[in-house]
Design a protein around this motif. Structure first.
Motif, PDB file in Angstrom:
ATOM      1  N   LEU A 119      18.268  48.290 -19.240  1.00  0.00           N
ATOM      2  CA  LEU A 119      19.531  48.310 -18.716  1.00  0.00           C
ATOM      3  C   LEU A 119      20.679  48.141 -19.726  1.00  0.00           C
ATOM      4  O   LEU A 119      20.372  47.749 -20.857  1.00  0.00           O
ATOM      5  CB  LEU A 119      19.163  46.902 -18.005  1.00  0.00           C
ATOM      6  CG  LEU A 119      18.312  46.616 -16.897  1.00  0.00           C
ATOM      7  CD1 LEU A 119      18.274  45.116 -16.444  1.00  0.00           C
ATOM      8  CD2 LEU A 119      18.570  47.642 -15.853  1.00  0.00           C
ATOM      9  N   GLY A 120      21.521  48.784 -19.298  1.00  0.00           N
ATOM     10  CA  GLY A 120      22.921  48.900 -20.079  1.00  0.00           C
ATOM     11  C   GLY A 120      24.155  48.162 -19.301  1.00  0.00           C
ATOM     12  O   GLY A 120      23.899  48.193 -18.250  1.00  0.00           O
ATOM     13  N   GLY A 121      25.338  48.069 -20.198  1.00  0.00           N
ATOM     14  CA  GLY A 121      26.414  47.591 -19.466  1.00  0.00           C
ATOM     15  C   GLY A 121      26.032  45.908 -19.070  1.00  0.00           C
ATOM     16  O   GLY A 121      25.444  45.195 -19.813  1.00  0.00           O
ATOM     17  N   ASP A 159      20.875  48.069 -35.613  1.00  0.00           N
ATOM     18  CA  ASP A 159      21.465  49.004 -34.665  1.00  0.00           C
ATOM     19  C   ASP A 159      22.554  48.049 -33.943  1.00  0.00           C
ATOM     20  O   ASP A 159      21.939  47.476 -32.809  1.00  0.00           O
ATOM     21  CB  ASP A 159      20.559  49.531 -33.590  1.00  0.00           C
ATOM     22  CG  ASP A 159      20.926  50.696 -32.535  1.00  0.00           C
ATOM     23  OD1 ASP A 159      22.174  50.853 -32.524  1.00  0.00           O
ATOM     24  OD2 ASP A 159      20.204  50.972 -31.881  1.00  0.00           O
ATOM     25  N   PRO A 160      23.700  48.202 -34.025  1.00  0.00           N
ATOM     26  CA  PRO A 160      24.693  47.375 -33.249  1.00  0.00           C
ATOM     27  C   PRO A 160      24.965  47.650 -31.738  1.00  0.00           C
ATOM     28  O   PRO A 160      25.493  46.701 -31.044  1.00  0.00           O
ATOM     29  CB  PRO A 160      26.221  47.634 -33.913  1.00  0.00           C
ATOM     30  CG  PRO A 160      25.823  48.908 -34.487  1.00  0.00           C
ATOM     31  CD  PRO A 160      24.566  49.270 -34.580  1.00  0.00           C
ATOM     32  N   VAL A 161      24.268  48.681 -31.263  1.00  0.00           N
ATOM     33  CA  VAL A 161      24.596  48.863 -29.672  1.00  0.00           C
ATOM     34  C   VAL A 161      24.113  47.800 -28.916  1.00  0.00           C
ATOM     35  O   VAL A 161      23.030  47.386 -28.974  1.00  0.00           O
ATOM     36  CB  VAL A 161      23.732  50.213 -29.391  1.00  0.00           C
ATOM     37  CG1 VAL A 161      23.874  50.430 -27.800  1.00  0.00           C
ATOM     38  CG2 VAL A 161      24.235  51.284 -30.153  1.00  0.00           C
ATOM     39  N   GLY A 162      24.827  47.416 -28.045  1.00  0.00           N
ATOM     40  CA  GLY A 162      24.462  46.403 -27.074  1.00  0.00           C
ATOM     41  C   GLY A 162      24.838  44.869 -27.648  1.00  0.00           C
ATOM     42  O   GLY A 162      24.448  43.844 -27.042  1.00  0.00           O
ATOM     43  N   ALA A 163      25.139  44.815 -28.992  1.00  0.00           N
ATOM     44  CA  ALA A 163      25.305  43.376 -29.776  1.00  0.00           C
ATOM     45  C   ALA A 163      26.479  42.617 -29.150  1.00  0.00           C
ATOM     46  O   ALA A 163      26.462  41.426 -28.899  1.00  0.00           O
ATOM     47  CB  ALA A 163      25.677  43.558 -31.242  1.00  0.00           C
ATOM     48  N   GLY A 164      27.311  43.293 -28.791  1.00  0.00           N
ATOM     49  CA  GLY A 164      28.315  42.513 -27.773  1.00  0.00           C
ATOM     50  C   GLY A 164      27.941  41.851 -26.679  1.00  0.00           C
ATOM     51  O   GLY A 164      28.194  40.567 -26.096  1.00  0.00           O
ATOM     52  N   ASP A 165      26.905  42.324 -25.859  1.00  0.00           N
ATOM     53  CA  ASP A 165      26.562  42.112 -24.559  1.00  0.00           C
ATOM     54  C   ASP A 165      25.742  40.813 -25.052  1.00  0.00           C
ATOM     55  O   ASP A 165      25.550  39.920 -24.182  1.00  0.00           O
ATOM     56  CB  ASP A 165      25.806  43.196 -23.840  1.00  0.00           C
ATOM     57  CG  ASP A 165      26.632  44.147 -23.434  1.00  0.00           C
ATOM     58  OD1 ASP A 165      27.752  43.966 -23.185  1.00  0.00           O
ATOM     59  OD2 ASP A 165      26.080  45.516 -23.448  1.00  0.00           O
ATOM     60  N   SER A 166      24.574  40.979 -25.904  1.00  0.00           N
ATOM     61  CA  SER A 166      23.728  40.019 -26.412  1.00  0.00           C
ATOM     62  C   SER A 166      24.892  38.767 -26.845  1.00  0.00           C
ATOM     63  O   SER A 166      24.312  37.551 -26.361  1.00  0.00           O
ATOM     64  CB  SER A 166      23.132  40.237 -27.617  1.00  0.00           C
ATOM     65  OG  SER A 166      22.335  41.262 -27.275  1.00  0.00           O
ATOM     66  N   PHE A 192      16.509  51.626 -31.417  1.00  0.00           N
ATOM     67  CA  PHE A 192      16.195  52.753 -30.614  1.00  0.00           C
ATOM     68  C   PHE A 192      16.150  51.901 -29.135  1.00  0.00           C
ATOM     69  O   PHE A 192      15.067  52.606 -28.144  1.00  0.00           O
ATOM     70  CB  PHE A 192      14.994  53.324 -30.788  1.00  0.00           C
ATOM     71  CG  PHE A 192      14.976  54.139 -32.107  1.00  0.00           C
ATOM     72  CD1 PHE A 192      16.027  55.146 -32.232  1.00  0.00           C
ATOM     73  CD2 PHE A 192      14.151  54.314 -32.898  1.00  0.00           C
ATOM     74  CE1 PHE A 192      16.057  55.696 -33.387  1.00  0.00           C
ATOM     75  CE2 PHE A 192      14.176  54.483 -34.432  1.00  0.00           C
ATOM     76  CZ  PHE A 192      15.260  55.533 -34.377  1.00  0.00           C
ATOM     77  N   GLN A 193      16.888  51.003 -28.815  1.00  0.00           N
ATOM     78  CA  GLN A 193      16.687  50.074 -27.630  1.00  0.00           C
ATOM     79  C   GLN A 193      17.962  49.079 -27.687  1.00  0.00           C
ATOM     80  O   GLN A 193      18.392  48.819 -28.669  1.00  0.00           O
ATOM     81  CB  GLN A 193      15.475  49.236 -27.623  1.00  0.00           C
ATOM     82  CG  GLN A 193      15.286  48.226 -28.626  1.00  0.00           C
ATOM     83  CD  GLN A 193      13.919  47.635 -28.261  1.00  0.00           C
ATOM     84  OE1 GLN A 193      13.779  46.923 -27.572  1.00  0.00           O
ATOM     85  NE2 GLN A 193      13.061  47.864 -29.536  1.00  0.00           N
ATOM     86  N   THR A 194      18.340  48.832 -26.325  1.00  0.00           N
ATOM     87  CA  THR A 194      19.344  47.698 -26.144  1.00  0.00           C
ATOM     88  C   THR A 194      18.447  46.465 -25.901  1.00  0.00           C
ATOM     89  O   THR A 194      17.969  46.189 -24.894  1.00  0.00           O
ATOM     90  CB  THR A 194      20.131  47.887 -24.811  1.00  0.00           C
ATOM     91  OG1 THR A 194      19.394  48.615 -23.706  1.00  0.00           O
ATOM     92  CG2 THR A 194      21.432  49.185 -25.127  1.00  0.00           C
ATOM     93  N   GLY A 195      18.331  45.950 -27.266  1.00  0.00           N
ATOM     94  CA  GLY A 195      17.449  44.687 -27.176  1.00  0.00           C
ATOM     95  C   GLY A 195      17.750  43.286 -26.855  1.00  0.00           C
ATOM     96  O   GLY A 195      18.939  43.504 -26.456  1.00  0.00           O
ATOM     97  N   THR A 196      16.949  42.581 -26.416  1.00  0.00           N
ATOM     98  CA  THR A 196      16.975  41.251 -26.137  1.00  0.00           C
ATOM     99  C   THR A 196      16.476  40.281 -27.201  1.00  0.00           C
ATOM    100  O   THR A 196      15.819  40.697 -28.069  1.00  0.00           O
ATOM    101  CB  THR A 196      16.348  41.086 -24.472  1.00  0.00           C
ATOM    102  OG1 THR A 196      15.148  41.234 -24.793  1.00  0.00           O
ATOM    103  CG2 THR A 196      16.941  42.037 -23.726  1.00  0.00           C
ATOM    104  N   ALA A 197      16.731  38.775 -26.696  1.00  0.00           N
ATOM    105  CA  ALA A 197      16.271  37.971 -27.882  1.00  0.00           C
ATOM    106  C   ALA A 197      15.506  36.886 -26.975  1.00  0.00           C
ATOM    107  O   ALA A 197      16.042  36.318 -26.016  1.00  0.00           O
ATOM    108  CB  ALA A 197      17.335  37.409 -28.675  1.00  0.00           C
TER     109      ALA A 197
END
Length: 634
Positions: A57-59, A277-284, A318-323
Motif C-alpha cells: 500500500l502507498g499514499g 530508503d526514505p520513501v514513505g518515511a513521511g507517512d510513517s 525496496f518496500q514502503t515499510g512499516t514498524a
C-alpha cells in the motif's frame, strides 16, 4: 523517554480508532530477470521477464498500513479505487493487514486505481509506470465519500486527511466540502498531510516537510534545495499564526520540529548507520504522531513517536515499510539522536573559546568539578592504530566482491567502494565485531558471494585483526627499539593531559572498542597504563557482551551520578560521546588528525557534534587553556 513510558504509549495506541481519508495508492515492485529475456515476435524487441512481483500500500494506504503495524486495531479507510485488478489487489492487501476497506468506494467511470509500478533490474529502479493520472472524481462519489465519513466521525479518535496526487480525490469541490466537515466537528482532531493543498482544510492540524513549509511560508525553494533551520523556524511561526493550529514539520535526517501555542520545539533526528530508503518515511511519521495524538498524548510525545516509526521504516529497502511495536521499542528504548546538524555540517558557525581552537558547542551553567574522566584510546590518546581504515577498507571490499575482486567491472567496483567507505565512516568508534556483523549484511546485500562461503562476524574479524596487528606490531617493535618515541604514537600533549588530571586527583578510566588484552598491552607499551586507576576496559569477543556501549555503561554505573559537572568523557568516536551525554556527563570531542597527531579533522568534528559533544578540540596543544575551561587546577 524511558522504556516503561514508551511501552505504555504503545499499549494505549492499540485501543484508538482512526479514520484515514485520502489518495489510496498501490506500489507494485516488479523484479526483472533478463536471463530469461527473448525477442518479441510482435515488436522485435527484447522482453522484460518479471521473476518476482510484490504489492504494498502507498499514499494513504501506507499510512493505514503503518497504523495497523503499530498495533492500532481499528483503522478505517475512506477513498476511491477503480474497477480494475489493482483495486481488487488493494482491498485484498488491506484485509490481510487488518484495515477496514468498507468505505473504499469504486467509481466505475473516469477512475483507475492509483498504482506506482516500479520495475527493478538488479537493485536499480527503472522508469516508473503510473496508473490513475487521468482520474476525475465525480460529485456523486465525492458526496458519498464525505457522507460516509460524517457518519463514522463520532466513533473515531482522530481523522487523518492524506493528499498524495493531483489526480486524486482532492478536487476543489471536495476540499471545500471536507473543510465544512472539519468546522462542523471542532471537538475532533483532524490532521492533514497534503502535498499540494496544505493551505486548504482550515481548522486542521498539519504535517509537512521543511520544503513544503518554507514554500508555504513565502520562500522560493526547489525540491532539492536545502532549507536552513532559520528558514523553517520562521516559516513555522508564520504558518501557525496563519492557521492557528499546531504543525509537525519533518526535516529528514535532521529530525523535525513542532509549533503550537507553546512555541517551537525541536525533535532530534535519529542516528542510523545502515543503508536507508526514505520513501514513505513521511507517512510513517504521520502514522506514529497521529496515533499518539489519538491516544491523548502531547505534540512533543507524538513527534517523538513519529520519529521512531520513521526511523524503523527507512531501514527497510525496496518496500514502503512499516514498524511493529517491538521494532519501535528496539529503536526508541535507548535512541541515538543527532544533535546540532547545521553546526556540524558548517564550520563557519563555530564558536571558539577566548580566541583558542577550542570550539564550544554547549555551555555549562556552572563551573565544572571533574572527579572522573573517561578516555577513549585510539585517536583520542594513541595513534598506534592510525590507518586502520586503510586495512579495513580493502579487507571489506575483498569480502564483498569475493572471487570477483580482480575482474569486477569499474561500475561495480566503485559502487562497492563507495558503500564500504560510507559504512566505515558511519561506524567509526563502534566495536569492531559489530562492524564485522555489518560486513556480513553487506556481503549478503551485494549477493556476489555464495551463501556457503559467507563467513560470520568472527571469521571476518579474524581476517581484519590479523592484518591490523601486523601493522601495530611493527610500530610497537620500533617503539621498543627506540627507533620511534612516545610522541610519534600519541596526540600532541595527550600524555601530559593524563598526568595533569591524575595529579589533580581526577580518577581516570580507559574505555576502548579494541579487544581488552590488546588495549591493556598497548597502554603498557606506551607507558601510561598506571595512570588509569579506574581501570582499562575493552571488548571481550561476544557481540552481545562488553561492546563499547556496555563498557561505558559499566563505568558510568560504577561512578554513579554524572551530573554537577563531575564526569567528563574524552573521545574521537560517537559512542563515548553519546553514552556519556545520556547520563548527564560533560563530553569533549577530540576531532584529531591521527596522521599528523595534531590539527583538526573536519569529518570527525561533524560526527562528534552530531553525537552530542559539548566541546570540540583538535588535539591537546592548547592544554593550559583546556584545563582552565574544564576548571582543572594544574
Amino acid at each position: 523517554m524511558k522504556k516503561e513510558q514508551l511501552q505504555k504509549i504503545l499499549n494505549d495506541i492499540s485501543s484508538v480508532k482512526i479514520a484515514v481519508l485520502g489518495d489510496f495508492c498501490l506500489d507494485a515492485y516488479w523484479f526483472i530477470d533478463e536471463s530469461k529475456s527473448e525477442i518479441s515476435i510482435e515488436t522485435g524487441q527484447m522482453t522484460k521477464p518479471v521473476k518476482q512481483q510484490r504489492y504494498s500500500l502507498g499514499g494513504a494506504g501506507n499510512v493505514t498500513n503503518n497504523l495497523t503495524a503499530l498495533g492500532v486495531k481499528d483503522v478505517r479507510a475512506f477513498g476511491v479505487i477503480g474497477p480494475d485488478p489493482f483495486g481488487y489487489e488493494m482491498v485484498k492487501v488491506m484485509k490481510q493487514n487488518g484495515i477496514n476497506p468498507k468505505n473504499l468506494l469504486v467509481q466505475e467511470k473516469d477512475w483507475s486505481t492509483h498504482v506506482y509500478t516500479k520495475p527493478y533490474v538488479g537493485d536499480t529502479e527503472q522508469s516508473r509506470i503510473d496508473f490513475g493520472n487521468f482520474n476525475k472524481l465525480s460529485k456523486h462519489t465525492a458526496d458519498k465519500l464525505i457522507n460516509n465519513l460524517i457518519t463514522e466521525i463520532p466513533e473515531v479518535d482522530i481523522i487523518i486527511i492524506n493528499q498524495q496526487v493531483l489526480s486524486g480525490i482532492h478536487t476543489e469541490y471536495f476540499r471545500k466540502e471536507i473543510t465544512k466537515v472539519i468546522q462542523r466537528f471542532q471537538d475532533k482532531k483532524f490532521i492533514v498531510d497534503s502535498r499540494n493543498y496544505s493551505a486548504s482544510y482550515e481548522g486542521a492540524y498539519r504535517k509537512m516537510n521543511d520544503t513544503e513549509a518554507a514554500i508555504l511560508g513565502g520562500y522560493k525553494k526547489e525540491a532539492t534545495d536545502v532549507v536552513l533551520y532559520s528558514e523553517v523556524k520562521e516559516a513555522a511561526l508564520k504558518l501557525f499564526e496563519k492557521f492557528g493550529k499546531p504543525l509537525f514539520i519533518t526535516r529528514g535526517a535532521r529530525g523535525s520540529l513542532i509549533v503550537s501555542e507553546n512555541g517551537i520545539t525541536d525533535i532530534h533526528g535519529l542516528m542510523i548507520i545502515s543503508k536507508v530508503d526514505p520513501v514513505g518515511a513521511g507517512d510513517s511519521y504521520l502514522a506514529g504522531a497521529a496515533s499518539a495524538l489519538a491516544a491523548g498524548y502531547s505534540m512533543e510525545i507524538a513527534a517523538e513517536i513519529g520519529s521512531y516509526v520513521a526511523g524503523v521504516t527507512v531501514q527497510k529497502l525496496f518496500q514502503t515499510g512499516t514498524a511493529s511495536p517491538e521494532e519501535i521499542m528496539s529503536i526508541g528504548a535507548d535512541p541515538d539522536f543527532v544533535y546540532s546538524p547545521e553546526l556540524a555540517e558548517d564550520i563557519r558557525h563555530a564558536n571558539y573559546w577566548n580566541g583558542t581552537e577550542i570550539e564550544i558547542i554547549n555551555k555549562w551553567p556552572q563551573p565544572l568539578n571533574i572527579k572522573h574522566a573517561i578516555f577513549d584510546h585510539d585517536g583520542t590518546i594513541s595513534t598506534l592504530r592510525e590507518g586502520w581504515e586503510h586495512i579495513m577498507q580493502p579487507m571489506m571490499m575483498k569480502a564483498i566482491l569475493g572471487d570477483h575482486f580482480q575482474d569486477a567491472d569499474e561500475a561495480l567496483y566503485h559502487k562497492v567502494h563507495t558503500r564500504v567507505v560510507d559504512f566505515i565512516d558511519k561506524t567509526t568508534g563502534i566495536q569492531t565485531l559489530v562492524q564485522m556483523k555489518g560486513l556480513v549484511e553487506l556481503v549478503k546485500e551485494f549477493g556476489l558471494v555464495p551463501a556457503d562461503k559467507i563467513l560470520d562476524e568472527f571469521g571476518y574479524k579474524a581476517i581484519y585483526n590479523e592484518e591490523l596487528l601486523k601493522m601495530v606490531k611493527v610500530r610497537e617493535a620500533k617503539l621498543t627499539r627506540g627507533e620511534l618515541a612516545l610522541e610519534d604514537f600519541t596526540l600532541k600533549n595527550a600524555v601530559l593531559l593524563l598526568e595533569k588530571l591524575y595529579k589533580a586527583g581526577v580518577k581516570l578510566y580507559l574505555a576502548s572498542g579494541t579487544d581488552e588484552e590488546d588495549v591493556k598491552n598497548e597502554a603498557r607499551i606506551l607507558g601510561y597504563d598506571h595512570l588509569f586507576e579506574g581501570g582499562i576496559y575493552g571488548a571481550v569477543g561476544d557481540v552481545n557482551k562488553e561492546a563499547k556501549k556496555i563498557v561505558l555503561d559499566r563505568i558510568l554505573n560504577t561512578i554513579g551520578d554524572s551530573g554537577n559537572g563531575q564526569v567528563a568523557a574524552f573521545g574521537d568516536g560517537p559512542v563515548e560521546i553519546r553514552e556519556t551525554r545520556k547520563r548527564g556527563g560533560i563530553t569533549i570531542g577530540i576531532a584529531s588528525n591521527e596522521l599528523k597527531r595534531y590539527s583538526l579533522n573536519e569529518s570527525k568534528r561533524s560526527r562528534l557534534i552530531k553525537a552530542g559533544a559539548d566541546v570540540i578540540v583538535p588535539d591537546y596543544s592548547q592544554l593550559p587553556e583546556l584545563l582552565e575551561l574544564l576548571n582543572v587546577k594544574s
